[in-house]
Scaffold this motif. Structure first.
Motif, PDB file in Angstrom:
ATOM      1  N   ILE A 124       0.866  -1.190   0.000  1.00 43.99           N
ATOM      2  CA  ILE A 124       0.000   0.000   0.000  1.00 43.99           C
ATOM      3  C   ILE A 124       0.900   1.237   0.000  1.00 43.99           C
ATOM      4  O   ILE A 124       1.716   1.424   0.902  1.00 43.99           O
ATOM      5  CB  ILE A 124      -0.948  -0.011   1.215  1.00 43.99           C
ATOM      6  CG1 ILE A 124      -1.846  -1.245   1.092  1.00 43.99           C
ATOM      7  CG2 ILE A 124      -1.799   1.249   1.273  1.00 43.99           C
ATOM      8  CD1 ILE A 124      -2.384  -1.771   2.366  1.00 43.99           C
ATOM      9  N   TYR A 125       0.765   2.039  -1.037  1.00 41.56           N
ATOM     10  CA  TYR A 125       1.729   3.136  -1.223  1.00 41.56           C
ATOM     11  C   TYR A 125       1.018   4.480  -1.343  1.00 41.56           C
ATOM     12  O   TYR A 125      -0.184   4.556  -1.591  1.00 41.56           O
ATOM     13  CB  TYR A 125       2.521   2.885  -2.525  1.00 41.56           C
ATOM     14  CG  TYR A 125       1.654   2.998  -3.752  1.00 41.56           C
ATOM     15  CD1 TYR A 125       1.463   4.232  -4.385  1.00 41.56           C
ATOM     16  CD2 TYR A 125       0.956   1.900  -4.256  1.00 41.56           C
ATOM     17  CE1 TYR A 125       0.615   4.359  -5.477  1.00 41.56           C
ATOM     18  CE2 TYR A 125       0.115   2.017  -5.337  1.00 41.56           C
ATOM     19  CZ  TYR A 125      -0.050   3.252  -5.942  1.00 41.56           C
ATOM     20  OH  TYR A 125      -0.902   3.386  -7.000  1.00 41.56           O
ATOM     21  N   GLU A 126       1.801   5.547  -1.167  1.00 36.56           N
ATOM     22  CA  GLU A 126       1.312   6.891  -1.491  1.00 36.56           C
ATOM     23  C   GLU A 126       2.282   7.489  -2.497  1.00 36.56           C
ATOM     24  O   GLU A 126       3.494   7.461  -2.283  1.00 36.56           O
ATOM     25  CB  GLU A 126       1.282   7.770  -0.232  1.00 36.56           C
ATOM     26  CG  GLU A 126       0.717   9.133  -0.522  1.00 36.56           C
ATOM     27  CD  GLU A 126       0.556   9.997   0.738  1.00 36.56           C
ATOM     28  OE1 GLU A 126       1.270   9.786   1.721  1.00 36.56           O
ATOM     29  OE2 GLU A 126      -0.303  10.884   0.687  1.00 36.56           O
ATOM     30  N   LYS A 127       1.740   8.017  -3.583  1.00 38.32           N
ATOM     31  CA  LYS A 127       2.618   8.547  -4.640  1.00 38.32           C
ATOM     32  C   LYS A 127       2.605  10.074  -4.558  1.00 38.32           C
ATOM     33  O   LYS A 127       1.568  10.692  -4.419  1.00 38.32           O
ATOM     34  CB  LYS A 127       2.071   8.069  -5.986  1.00 38.32           C
ATOM     35  CG  LYS A 127       2.830   8.564  -7.196  1.00 38.32           C
ATOM     36  CD  LYS A 127       2.240   7.913  -8.447  1.00 38.32           C
ATOM     37  CE  LYS A 127       2.877   8.415  -9.709  1.00 38.32           C
ATOM     38  NZ  LYS A 127       2.562   9.791 -10.045  1.00 38.32           N
ATOM     39  N   THR A 128       3.812  10.676  -4.633  1.00 41.23           N
ATOM     40  CA  THR A 128       3.895  12.154  -4.628  1.00 41.23           C
ATOM     41  C   THR A 128       4.827  12.582  -5.753  1.00 41.23           C
ATOM     42  O   THR A 128       5.939  12.056  -5.859  1.00 41.23           O
ATOM     43  CB  THR A 128       4.539  12.677  -3.312  1.00 41.23           C
ATOM     44  OG1 THR A 128       4.302  11.753  -2.272  1.00 41.23           O
ATOM     45  CG2 THR A 128       4.051  14.038  -2.941  1.00 41.23           C
ATOM     46  N   ASP A 129       4.387  13.522  -6.571  1.00 42.61           N
ATOM     47  CA  ASP A 129       5.262  14.092  -7.610  1.00 42.61           C
ATOM     48  C   ASP A 129       5.681  15.474  -7.141  1.00 42.61           C
ATOM     49  O   ASP A 129       4.842  16.324  -6.872  1.00 42.61           O
ATOM     50  CB  ASP A 129       4.501  14.251  -8.941  1.00 42.61           C
ATOM     51  CG  ASP A 129       4.251  12.901  -9.601  1.00 42.61           C
ATOM     52  OD1 ASP A 129       4.696  11.883  -9.040  1.00 42.61           O
ATOM     53  OD2 ASP A 129       3.619  12.874 -10.673  1.00 42.61           O
ATOM     54  N   ILE A 130       6.998  15.687  -6.992  1.00 45.55           N
ATOM     55  CA  ILE A 130       7.475  17.013  -6.581  1.00 45.55           C
ATOM     56  C   ILE A 130       8.638  17.402  -7.478  1.00 45.55           C
ATOM     57  O   ILE A 130       9.608  16.636  -7.605  1.00 45.55           O
ATOM     58  CB  ILE A 130       7.970  17.030  -5.114  1.00 45.55           C
ATOM     59  CG1 ILE A 130       6.827  16.640  -4.176  1.00 45.55           C
ATOM     60  CG2 ILE A 130       8.516  18.396  -4.716  1.00 45.55           C
ATOM     61  CD1 ILE A 130       7.246  16.500  -2.747  1.00 45.55           C
ATOM     62  N   ASN A 131       8.560  18.586  -8.058  1.00 43.12           N
ATOM     63  CA  ASN A 131       9.655  19.137  -8.887  1.00 43.12           C
ATOM     64  C   ASN A 131      10.253  18.100  -9.833  1.00 43.12           C
ATOM     65  O   ASN A 131      11.441  17.783  -9.762  1.00 43.12           O
ATOM     66  CB  ASN A 131      10.809  19.653  -8.005  1.00 43.12           C
ATOM     67  CG  ASN A 131      10.366  20.754  -7.114  1.00 43.12           C
ATOM     68  OD1 ASN A 131       9.346  21.387  -7.388  1.00 43.12           O
ATOM     69  ND2 ASN A 131      11.115  20.996  -6.045  1.00 43.12           N
ATOM     70  N   ASN A 132       9.471  17.496 -10.649  1.00 41.68           N
ATOM     71  CA  ASN A 132       9.974  16.514 -11.617  1.00 41.68           C
ATOM     72  C   ASN A 132      10.601  15.274 -11.005  1.00 41.68           C
ATOM     73  O   ASN A 132      11.438  14.614 -11.608  1.00 41.68           O
ATOM     74  CB  ASN A 132      11.002  17.163 -12.561  1.00 41.68           C
ATOM     75  CG  ASN A 132      10.267  17.843 -13.687  1.00 41.68           C
ATOM     76  OD1 ASN A 132       9.110  17.500 -13.974  1.00 41.68           O
ATOM     77  ND2 ASN A 132      10.920  18.811 -14.303  1.00 41.68           N
ATOM     78  N   ASN A 133      10.247  14.993  -9.768  1.00 40.72           N
ATOM     79  CA  ASN A 133      10.662  13.727  -9.146  1.00 40.72           C
ATOM     80  C   ASN A 133       9.408  13.020  -8.644  1.00 40.72           C
ATOM     81  O   ASN A 133       8.469  13.677  -8.188  1.00 40.72           O
ATOM     82  CB  ASN A 133      11.565  13.986  -7.937  1.00 40.72           C
ATOM     83  CG  ASN A 133      12.950  14.412  -8.359  1.00 40.72           C
ATOM     84  OD1 ASN A 133      13.510  13.844  -9.287  1.00 40.72           O
ATOM     85  ND2 ASN A 133      13.478  15.419  -7.689  1.00 40.72           N
ATOM     86  N   CYS A 134       9.426  11.691  -8.747  1.00 46.84           N
ATOM     87  CA  CYS A 134       8.266  10.946  -8.227  1.00 46.84           C
ATOM     88  C   CYS A 134       8.739  10.093  -7.054  1.00 46.84           C
ATOM     89  O   CYS A 134       9.742   9.401  -7.149  1.00 46.84           O
ATOM     90  CB  CYS A 134       7.686  10.077  -9.329  1.00 46.84           C
ATOM     91  SG  CYS A 134       6.525   8.888  -8.682  1.00 46.84           S
ATOM     92  N   TYR A 135       8.012  10.159  -5.946  1.00 42.67           N
ATOM     93  CA  TYR A 135       8.370   9.376  -4.769  1.00 42.67           C
ATOM     94  C   TYR A 135       7.225   8.430  -4.425  1.00 42.67           C
ATOM     95  O   TYR A 135       6.057   8.809  -4.494  1.00 42.67           O
ATOM     96  CB  TYR A 135       8.637  10.294  -3.574  1.00 42.67           C
ATOM     97  CG  TYR A 135       9.734  11.291  -3.834  1.00 42.67           C
ATOM     98  CD1 TYR A 135      11.058  10.960  -3.596  1.00 42.67           C
ATOM     99  CD2 TYR A 135       9.438  12.552  -4.355  1.00 42.67           C
ATOM    100  CE1 TYR A 135      12.078  11.866  -3.853  1.00 42.67           C
ATOM    101  CE2 TYR A 135      10.450  13.463  -4.618  1.00 42.67           C
ATOM    102  CZ  TYR A 135      11.769  13.114  -4.365  1.00 42.67           C
ATOM    103  OH  TYR A 135      12.769  14.012  -4.618  1.00 42.67           O
TER     104      TYR A 135
END
Ligand SMILES: C[S@@+](CC[C@H](N)C(=O)[O-])C[C@H]1O[C@@H](n2cnc3c(N)ncnc32)[C@H](O)[C@@H]1O
Length: 718
Positions: A124-135
C-alpha cells in the motif's frame, strides 16, 4: 545474505548456487523492498495517475528484486497467481493509500469462509510528484495468509456464534442471511463443516459478485490476536531514533538552503546520518562540498551508496564524537535529524550509552537532541556555519532560549514548521530549525516562525521582549506584571488508590474498588483537570481524604477525631510507604502536600495546567471542593470577588495574553509561573464593565454581574 541451512541452497541446471525463497524470507524481503523503494525516486512514474500502471510497475520491480536473489517462479496473468510455487502460493497486490482496495475474482463460495486458497502480499503506497521527481512512500506492506483471506463480516459472525454454542440450524440461517447460494442439503453440509472446523477471522470483504476488497484497516489494526497477518510496521518496530527522513524531503530542504539562504559550504556534516538521505540530497545540491556522515549504527551506514562522490562515513557515537579535528577555517553546513530519546527511554542501539548519557546530561531526563544541538553550537559558534536540524519545536525553542541566555551571537535564526504526520507519521510538532553563525550579528532576541509550504512567509515570532519570553511577540496585551492574588496548586498525595473515592449509592468506593466505611469528616469533593471545562463547576462524583489542614501537621489527631479513618489509613499503610518522592520522608504519617488555609476557602477559580485550550472555572459547593495537583487556583471568601475574577480571566484580553505567553507544546502550558504574570489591576484598566458583561454572555452564564459589583471589585485593586 547467507543461507542458514543446506536445504535452502539449490543448485540450478547451470550449476550455480541459488537460494530457495521461503514465506519468512518473502515477508522480510518485501519489507526491505518497501524501505528501499521509499528512499529513491521513480521518474518513470512522473505524472502517472493510473493506479493499475503504478501497480504493474511495483509488482514487476518486486518480482525482479526477488529473481535477483532467489530461485522463484514468477506467474503470469494467464497462469493465475504471481508467485505460484507450491510452498509460496502467493498473489501480489498493489494499492494506493488513497483508494485502499483491490479486486479479483474468486472461485467458490467456500472461499468466502475459508479464504482464497492462496496467500496475499499487499503493498500500500502513497505517490507524490514534486519538482519533476516521483516518490513512492510505502505506507504498509502486509502478508495475509490464505486462511485469513475469508470474508471479514461473515467469518466474524460465524466465529462468535460458534463461541456462543450456536446449533446447525442457526448457522444455516446465517448462511442464508448472507445470501450464500446453495440448496438446503448443500448449506447443511457447509454448516456441519463450519461447526467442526470453524474459520479463522478473515480480512477481505467478498461480494457475491465474486470480487473481493481488502479490509485493510482491520488487518492493520489487528483487532484480534492473530497470526497470519504481518504488517510492515510490525516488522519495522520503529524506535524513537529510527525516523529516517524521506528523500523528497531532504531534497526539498537542501534546495531551500541553497536557493534561499544562498549558502555554499565546503564541508557538510550529518551528525546522525542513518541511511543517508540528507547525504544523497546534499551531494546533488552541493556537488563540490566534502560530506561527512556519522552514525552509531553500522548497518545503516552500510546501506549508503558508497559511490556518492566526496563522502566519508564514520561509525561513531555522536555523544563522544570529537568535532575538533575539523579545520574551523572552512565554511560548514551541519544538517540532519538527530534522534529522539531520553535517558529514561533509551533506544536499543544506545542502551550501552546510559552512563555517558547520565554524565553528559547532568542526569536530567532531557531529549538527547537537546544535548547534541547545544554541543554542536559550542563547537561551531565562532565559525562560518549553518545549522539546519529537524527537531521537535520544543527543542528548537529550548535551544534558542539557551542561545540567548548564554549570549551566543548568531546572524540568522528561523523555525520552519513541518508536516510531521506526513513526513514521519508522528503527531508531535516538529520543525526545521536553522541557525547561522559568522555573519552580521542579529540584535533582536526573537525567532521567526514560518511553514514549510511557504518558508519565506512569516507567521509569527517568539522570543524575548524586555527579558520576558513570549511564545508570540506580536501585539502582546499589556497586562504582564505581578498577579495581586496568590496562585496555588492542588493537593498532592501520591496515593490515589487509598485516598481517592467515588460515591455509589451513598457508599464510598476507593480506587482498589473496595467499599470503605469511614467518617465523612475528612472526606472532601475532588475535582481533576478534566472536570474543569465549564465556567462554574459545582458537582463532582470524586472525593478525596484530606489528612492535614496545613503542611507537616501532626496526623495523630485523626485517631480521636475520626477513629475509623485512622484505622483505614493504618490498614493501608503499605501504600503510603511505597510513595517514592523524598518529600514524604521525615514527615508525619499519611502526609499530603499542596494544603493550607487557602485549600479550605469556599470559592476557588481554577484552571487545568495541562490543557491546551483551558477555561477558568469558578468552583464551589456545600463542602469545600479540593483540586488535584494538575490544577492551579486562586481562593476567595466571597462569591462576587471569585465570580468577577473568573470573568476577567476568561476575557478575550487575558485569553490573548495567554496565547502569546503559554508554550502550548510543553507538558504544562499553563504553569503557575505564567499565571502569576497576569496583573489584575492592569486588566481592570483595560476591561470595562461592558467587556465583562460580554464575557459573561459568551460563557452562556445567567446575568449576574452589574455595575455596582464591578465597581466595588475594582476598588479592591486601587
Ligand atoms: C532519527 S534518525 C535520523 C536519520 C537521518 N538523519 C535522517 O534524517 O533520515 C536518527 C539516527 O541517529 C542514529 N543514532 C542514534 N543514536 C546515536 C548516537 N548515539 N550516535 C550516533 N548516531 C546515533 C540512529 O542510528 C539513526 O540513524
Amino acid at each position: 545474505m547467507l543461507p542458514t541451512t543446506f536445504e535452502e541452497i539449490f543448485i540450478t541446471k547451470t550449476g550455480e548456487l541459488t537460494m530457495k525463497l521461503t514465506i519468512n524470507k518473502l515477508i522480510k524481503e518485501a519489507i526491505e523492498f518497501c524501505k528501499q523503494e521509499s528512499n529513491i525516486t521513480h521518474d518513470e512514474l512522473i505524472g502517472v495517475t493510473d493506479g493499475k500502471a503504478v501497480g504493474t510497475y511495483i509488482e514487476h520491480k518486486f518480482e525482479e528484486y526477488l529473481k535477483n536473489k532467489y530461485d522463484v517462479t514468477i506467474g503470469s496473468s494467464a497462469k493465475g497467481i504471481d508467485l505460484p510455487d507450491r510452498h509460496i502460493n502467493t498473489d501480489i497486490k498493489v494499492t494506493s493509500i488513497k483508494k485502499p482496495q483491490s479486486s479479483s475474482s474468486f472461485k467458490s463460495i467456500e472461499q468466502k469462509i475459508y479464504g482464497l486458497g492462496y496467500n496475499l502480499l499487499i503493498f500500500i503506497y502513497e505517490k507524490t510528484d514534486i519538482n519533476n521527481n516521483c516518490y513512492l512512500d510505502f505506507k504498509h506492506c502486509m502478508f495475509l495468509e490464505s486462511e485469513r483471506s475469508g470474508d471479514y463480516n461473515l467469518t466474524k459472525i460465524l466465529r462468535k456464534m460458534i463461541e456462543l454454542g450456536a446449533k446447525e440450524a442457526d448457522i444455516i440461517e446465517i448462511l442464508k442471511d448472507n445470501d450464500i447460494p446453495g440448496d438446503e442439503e448443500a448449506l447443511k453440509i457447509l454448516a456441519q463443516r463450519i461447526m467442526k472446523n470453524p474459520p479463522k477471522q478473515g480480512y477481505l470483504t467478498i461480494s457475491n459478485a465474486f470480487q473481493w476488497r481488502l479490509r485493510y484497516i482491520n488487518a492493520i489494526n489487528l483487532e484480534d490476536e492473530i497470526q497470519g497477518v504481518y504488517t510492515y510496521e510490525e516488522y519495522n518496530g520503529k524506535e524513537d531514533d529510527e525516523y529516517q527522513t524521506p528523500l523528497f524531503f531532504t531534497d526539498e530542504i537542501c534546495n531551500y538552503l541553497k536557493n534561499e539562504l544562498e549558502i555554499n559550504p565546503n564541508i557538510i556534516i550529518e551528525p546522525t546520518c542513518g541511511i543517508g538521505n540528507f547525504i544523497k540530497s546534499a551531494s546533488k545540491t552541493f556537488p563540490k562540498s566534502q560530506i561527512y556522515g556519522i552514525d552509531i549504527d553500522k548497518e545503516k551506514l552500510n546501506k549508503i551508496d558508497s559511490t556518492i562522490p566526496n563522502i566519508k562515513l564514520i561509525n561513531e557515537n555522536i555523544l563522544t564524537f570529537k568535532f575538533n579535528h575539523f579545520d574551523k577555517k572552512n565554511s560548514f553546513l551541519i544538517i540532519g535529524n538527530p534522534p529522539y530519546f531520553t535517558k529514561n527511554k533509551l533506544s536499543k542501539i544506545n542502551a550501552k550509552n546510559k552512563t555517558d548519557l547520565k554524565v553528559l546530561t547532568n542526569n536530567e531526563n532531557i531529549d538527547i537532541s537537546e544535548y547534541i544541538l547545544p554541543n554542536i553550537i559550542d563547537e561551531f559558534k565562532n565559525t562560518k556555519t549553518t545549522l539546519a536540524f529537524l527537531c521537535k519545536t520544543k527543542i528548537s525553542r529550548n535551544v534558542f532560549i539557551k542561545l540567548v541566555r548564554n549570549k551566543i551571537e548568531y546572524s540568522f535564526i528561523k523555525q520552519i514548521n513541518i508536516n510531521s504526520p506526513k513526513i514521519y507519521k508522528i503527531k508531535e510538532d516538529t520543525c526545521l530549525f536553522i541557525i547561522q553563525f559568522g555573519g552580521k550579528t542579529l540584535t533582536d532576541k526573537t525567532c521567526k516562525v514560518s511553514e514549510i509550504s511557504n518558508p519565506s512567509k512569516r507567521l509569527y515570532e517568539f522570543g524575548f521582549v524586555e527579558d520576558k519570553f513570549y511564545s508570540n511577540i506580536d501585539d502582546i496585551p499589556p497586562i504582564d506584571g505581578k498577579c495581586e492574588l496568590e496562585w496555588r496548586h492542588g493537593v498532592k498525595h501520591d496515593c490515589a488508590k487509598i485516598m481517592e473515592f467515588t460515591l455509589e449509592n451513598n457508599q464510598l468506593i476507593n480506587k482498589n474498588y473496595e467499599p470503605v466505611n469511614i467518617e465523612k469528616t475528612l472526606i472532601y469533593p475532588l475535582l481533576k483537570s478534566g472536570q474543569l471545562k465549564k465556567p462554574i463547576v459545582d458537582e463532582t462524583s470524586k472525593y478525596v481524604l484530606i489528612t492535614q489542614k496545613k503542611i507537616k501537621q501532626d496526623t495523630n489527631y485523626i485517631k480521636t477525631e475520626a477513629p475509623k479513618t485512622w484505622k483505614y489509613l493504618k490498614d493501608n499503610k503499605e501504600y503510603f510507604d511505597k510513595r517514592k518522592s523524598s518529600s514524604y520522608t521525615n514527615t508525619p504519617e499519611f502526609s499530603i502536600f499542596g494544603i493550607g488555609d487557602y485549600s479550605f476557602k469556599k470559592y476557588k477559580v481554577a484552571i487545568a495546567g495541562f490543557c491546551k485550550n483551558p477555561i477558568f472555572s469558578l468552583v464551589t459547593g456545600d463542602k469545600t471542593f479540593m483540586l488535584d495537583d494538575s490544577c492551579y487556583f486562586l481562593s476567595f471568601d466571597d462569591y462576587d470577588t471569585a465570580y468577577i475574577t473568573m470573568l476577567i480571566l476568561n476575557s478575550e484580553l487575558v485569553k490573548k495574553f495567554l496565547n502569546h505567553t503559554a508554550i502550548l507544546d510543553s507538558k504544562r502550558p499553563f504553569s503557575k509561573k505564567l499565571l502569576k504574570r497576569i496583573d489584575i489591576s492592569k486588566c481592570l484598566e483595560l476591561l470595562s464593565y461592558n467587556d465583562l458583561k460580554n464575557t459573561e454572555e459568551n460563557l452562556e452564564l445567567k446575568a449576574y454581574i452589574n455595575e455596582d459589583k464591578y465597581n466595588s471589585y475594582k476598588k479592591q485593586f486601587e
